[in-house]
Design an enzyme around this catalytic site. Structure first.
Site, PDB file in Angstrom:
ATOM      1  N   CYS A 196      24.999 -70.149  69.348  1.00  0.00           N
ATOM      2  CA  CYS A 196      25.558 -68.986  70.060  1.00  0.00           C
ATOM      3  C   CYS A 196      25.942 -67.834  69.137  1.00  0.00           C
ATOM      4  O   CYS A 196      25.694 -66.661  69.453  1.00  0.00           O
ATOM      5  CB  CYS A 196      26.783 -69.426  70.859  1.00  0.00           C
TER       6      CYS A 196
ATOM      7  N   HIS B 104      32.759 -65.231  72.428  1.00  0.00           N
ATOM      8  CA  HIS B 104      32.860 -65.172  70.967  1.00  0.00           C
ATOM      9  C   HIS B 104      32.869 -63.700  70.535  1.00  0.00           C
ATOM     10  O   HIS B 104      32.095 -62.888  71.062  1.00  0.00           O
ATOM     11  CB  HIS B 104      31.641 -65.846  70.307  1.00  0.00           C
TER      12      HIS B 104
HETATM   13  P1  NAP Z   1      29.658 -81.187  77.535  1.00  0.00           P
HETATM   14  O1  NAP Z   1      30.382 -80.297  78.479  1.00  0.00           O
HETATM   15  O2  NAP Z   1      30.392 -82.273  76.865  1.00  0.00           O
HETATM   16  O3  NAP Z   1      28.380 -81.812  78.335  1.00  0.00           O
HETATM   17  C1  NAP Z   1      27.568 -82.787  77.762  1.00  0.00           C
HETATM   18  C2  NAP Z   1      26.452 -83.121  78.726  1.00  0.00           C
HETATM   19  O4  NAP Z   1      25.599 -84.078  78.089  1.00  0.00           O
HETATM   20  C3  NAP Z   1      26.942 -83.772  80.010  1.00  0.00           C
HETATM   21  O5  NAP Z   1      26.094 -83.435  81.070  1.00  0.00           O
HETATM   22  C4  NAP Z   1      26.802 -85.256  79.682  1.00  0.00           C
HETATM   23  O6  NAP Z   1      26.668 -86.062  80.826  1.00  0.00           O
HETATM   24  C5  NAP Z   1      25.507 -85.246  78.905  1.00  0.00           C
HETATM   25  N1  NAP Z   1      25.412 -86.441  78.096  1.00  0.00           N
HETATM   26  C6  NAP Z   1      26.230 -86.844  77.110  1.00  0.00           C
HETATM   27  N2  NAP Z   1      25.837 -88.054  76.647  1.00  0.00           N
HETATM   28  C7  NAP Z   1      24.733 -88.406  77.352  1.00  0.00           C
HETATM   29  C8  NAP Z   1      23.875 -89.512  77.349  1.00  0.00           C
HETATM   30  N3  NAP Z   1      24.057 -90.546  76.541  1.00  0.00           N
HETATM   31  N4  NAP Z   1      22.855 -89.531  78.230  1.00  0.00           N
HETATM   32  C9  NAP Z   1      22.658 -88.517  79.083  1.00  0.00           C
HETATM   33  N5  NAP Z   1      23.443 -87.418  79.141  1.00  0.00           N
HETATM   34  C10 NAP Z   1      24.470 -87.374  78.274  1.00  0.00           C
HETATM   35  O7  NAP Z   1      28.994 -80.334  76.373  1.00  0.00           O
HETATM   36  P2  NAP Z   1      28.472 -78.836  76.414  1.00  0.00           P
HETATM   37  O8  NAP Z   1      29.573 -77.952  75.959  1.00  0.00           O
HETATM   38  O9  NAP Z   1      27.820 -78.565  77.729  1.00  0.00           O
HETATM   39  O10 NAP Z   1      27.382 -78.873  75.245  1.00  0.00           O
HETATM   40  C11 NAP Z   1      26.242 -79.706  75.339  1.00  0.00           C
HETATM   41  C12 NAP Z   1      25.336 -79.484  74.163  1.00  0.00           C
HETATM   42  O11 NAP Z   1      24.778 -78.161  74.257  1.00  0.00           O
HETATM   43  C13 NAP Z   1      26.011 -79.509  72.792  1.00  0.00           C
HETATM   44  O12 NAP Z   1      26.114 -80.825  72.292  1.00  0.00           O
HETATM   45  C14 NAP Z   1      25.099 -78.659  71.967  1.00  0.00           C
HETATM   46  O13 NAP Z   1      24.031 -79.412  71.454  1.00  0.00           O
HETATM   47  C15 NAP Z   1      24.600 -77.637  72.964  1.00  0.00           C
HETATM   48  N6  NAP Z   1      25.364 -76.384  72.850  1.00  0.00           N
HETATM   49  C16 NAP Z   1      24.747 -75.369  72.260  1.00  0.00           C
HETATM   50  C17 NAP Z   1      25.412 -74.184  72.101  1.00  0.00           C
HETATM   51  C18 NAP Z   1      24.741 -73.074  71.395  1.00  0.00           C
HETATM   52  O14 NAP Z   1      25.376 -72.480  70.547  1.00  0.00           O
HETATM   53  N7  NAP Z   1      23.499 -72.772  71.718  1.00  0.00           N
HETATM   54  C19 NAP Z   1      26.711 -74.013  72.543  1.00  0.00           C
HETATM   55  C20 NAP Z   1      27.325 -75.073  73.161  1.00  0.00           C
HETATM   56  C21 NAP Z   1      26.643 -76.265  73.316  1.00  0.00           C
HETATM   57  P3  NAP Z   1      27.940 -86.818  81.474  1.00  0.00           P
HETATM   58  O15 NAP Z   1      28.706 -85.771  82.210  1.00  0.00           O
HETATM   59  O16 NAP Z   1      27.309 -87.811  82.379  1.00  0.00           O
HETATM   60  O17 NAP Z   1      28.715 -87.407  80.363  1.00  0.00           O
HETATM   61  O1  3JN Z   2      31.409 -74.201  68.451  1.00  0.00           O
HETATM   62  C1  3JN Z   2      30.793 -73.339  69.085  1.00  0.00           C
HETATM   63  O2  3JN Z   2      31.340 -72.294  69.448  1.00  0.00           O
HETATM   64  C2  3JN Z   2      29.351 -73.521  69.364  1.00  0.00           C
HETATM   65  C3  3JN Z   2      28.975 -74.932  69.363  1.00  0.00           C
HETATM   66  C4  3JN Z   2      27.727 -75.349  69.290  1.00  0.00           C
HETATM   67  C5  3JN Z   2      27.389 -76.762  69.202  1.00  0.00           C
HETATM   68  C6  3JN Z   2      28.323 -77.713  69.595  1.00  0.00           C
HETATM   69  C7  3JN Z   2      28.010 -79.077  69.466  1.00  0.00           C
HETATM   70  C8  3JN Z   2      26.812 -79.474  68.943  1.00  0.00           C
HETATM   71  C9  3JN Z   2      26.152 -77.159  68.697  1.00  0.00           C
HETATM   72  C10 3JN Z   2      25.129 -76.129  68.376  1.00  0.00           C
HETATM   73  O3  3JN Z   2      24.516 -75.639  69.316  1.00  0.00           O
HETATM   74  O4  3JN Z   2      24.891 -75.807  67.215  1.00  0.00           O
HETATM   75  C11 3JN Z   2      25.873 -78.518  68.552  1.00  0.00           C
HETATM   76  C12 3JN Z   2      24.592 -78.998  67.972  1.00  0.00           C
HETATM   77  O5  3JN Z   2      23.655 -79.179  68.736  1.00  0.00           O
HETATM   78  O6  3JN Z   2      24.546 -79.205  66.767  1.00  0.00           O
END
Ligand code: NAP
Ligand code: 3JN
Length: 342
Positions: A135, A248
């Site tokens: 992000c 952010h």
């Molecule tokens: P979150 O609210 O904790 O959601 C996690 C999701 O993953 C939930 O739907 C969860 O399902 C699912 N999950 C976790 N473990 C699983 C498993 N073993 N099998 C199937 N599904 C599973 O997290 P979030 O904030 O949405 O973030 C999710 C991911 O997006 C992060 O880990 C990161 O890689 C990515 N992300 C990227 C950015 C970016 O900067 N581009 C920003 C934030 C996040 P349940 O509800 O069933 O547990």
């Molecule tokens: O901390 C934030 O503001 C952004 C978080 C991103 C994030 C959180 C958990 C795992 C990432 C990411 O997208 O880089 C990951 C990950 O996939 O490494």
């Protein structure tokens, strides 16, 4: 059948999460041409139904066999799940757009910000996976791209002020509870962060690396070089978690190759794709995290010369980290994919 009438079968892996939920919101707000929507999460979510366009769609367990008939799979279930399941989705014929860091730096995986390098999507054919950047990288590059194209950028010095929603739902609850306990005079508990986050700033996002930087800081460095296709650009990042729920903010300092005035930067950004110029400091108008929340645009303001160097510009950049920083950018990539490639 004309392109306009085509519809696609889409899976969302991590649909019950903060980012997955926002993906559903964005698919709905942008009227993505859907034939079918398949919602995937862990076994914990079996029995749950999520609302989409007035319908209630049941959540299924994410597995290697979840992707039959899927055209596009949007992943936001964490890097470990992307590593385990994205290749299976690709094998089944889907194109994966992955929100995690799992594949971002792989040479044969495109890393895409649609306003910056949409052409990179073409290389999706190598592995049928496209990566969504971090992000903090996305919003910075949306703001810098028009300047990069016009006068070149030699070096970027960025400090971020990142909202707790970037850590997920538990972090939002931790900040709320700490604020409440602080006001009530109760002792503060911290589980998600290593220190109190209420009324505090933590210069620590993701884990520390041997060079003294955090992974989040090095994501900004390495992803920027890959997206700009510029291995020579200098980037120095300090990423900080602040007690803000959504949005952010970034202080961005650049040294350009050729001279550009603040007014010329404003003129460029006024019409830039994905940018909203908010820069009227005399009337207290500048980008604010609370104003960025829920918006698709990246807000840019406080544009001024860095008077300490020959070709320097400072600016303040704000975006909704869950929308443009994650869900929206992913859906935009999918939109280009279906429009130009599928
Ligand atoms: P979150 O609210 O904790 O959601 C996690 C999701 O993953 C939930 O739907 C969860 O399902 C699912 N999950 C976790 N473990 C699983 C498993 N073993 N099998 C199937 N599904 C599973 O997290 P979030 O904030 O949405 O973030 C999710 C991911 O997006 C992060 O880990 C990161 O890689 C990515 N992300 C990227 C950015 C970016 O900067 N581009 C920003 C934030 C996040 P349940 O509800 O069933 O547990
Ligand atoms: O901390 C934030 O503001 C952004 C978080 C991103 C994030 C959180 C958990 C795992 C990432 C990411 O997208 O880089 C990951 C990950 O996939 O490494």
């Amino acid at each position: 059948m004309s392109q306009r009438e085509r519809t696609f079968t889409v899976a969302v892996a991590g649909a019950t999460g903060a980012v997955g939920g926002a993906m559903l919101e964005v698919l709905e707000r942008r009227n993505f041409p859907l034939k079918e929507l398949r919602l995937l999460a862990s076994e914990r979510s079996v029995g749950k139904k999520l609302k989409f366009k007035g319908l209630e769609i049941p959540v299924q367990v994410l597995g290697k066999d979840s992707f039959a008939g899927i055209d596009v799979a949007l992943f936001s279930a964490g890097a470990a799940r992307s590593l385990e399941f994205a290749p299976a989705a690709a094998e089944a014929g889907a194109v994966v757009v992955d929100n995690s860091s799992a594949y971002r730096m792989d040479d044969d995986i495109p890393l895409v910000v649609p306003e910056v390098n949409p052409h990179a999507i073409a290389a999706y054919t190598k592995r049928s996976i496209i990566a969504n950047p971090n992000c903090s990288t996305i919003q910075m590059l949306v703001a810098l791209k028009p300047i990069y194209d016009q006068v070149g950028i030699k070096r970027i010095v960025v400090s971020t002020y990142q909202a707790v929603s970037g850590t997920g739902a538990n972090a939002i609850e931790e900040l709320k509870k700490q604020v409440h306990d602080y006001v009530a005079g109760n002792p503060l508990e911290n589980k998600v962060y290593p220190h109190q986050i209420a009324f505090n700033c933590l210069p620590h996002i993701d884990s520390f690396l041997p060079n003294g930087y955090t992974k989040e800081e090095m994501k900004m460095v390495n992803e920027t070089r890959k997206i700009f296709e510029d291995s020579a650009i200098g980037i120095s990042a300090t990423t900080v978690r602040v007690p803000v729920f959504y949005g952010h903010s970034e202080s961005v300092n650049i040294e350009t190759r050729n001279k550009i005035t603040p007014q010329e930067v404003k003129d460029l950004l006024k019409d830039a794709h994905g940018v909203k110029l908010v820069d009227d400091p005399q009337n207290n108008q500048y980008p604010l995290a609370v104003d960025g929340e829920g918006k698709f645009e990246t807000l840019v303001g406080r544009i001024r010369a860095d008077e300490s160097i020959e070709n320097g510009i400072n600016m303040w950049v704000v975006s909704d980290n869950i929308l443009k920083g994650a869900a929206l950018n992913t859906v935009q990539i999918a939109e280009i994919l279906i429009r130009d490639y599928l």
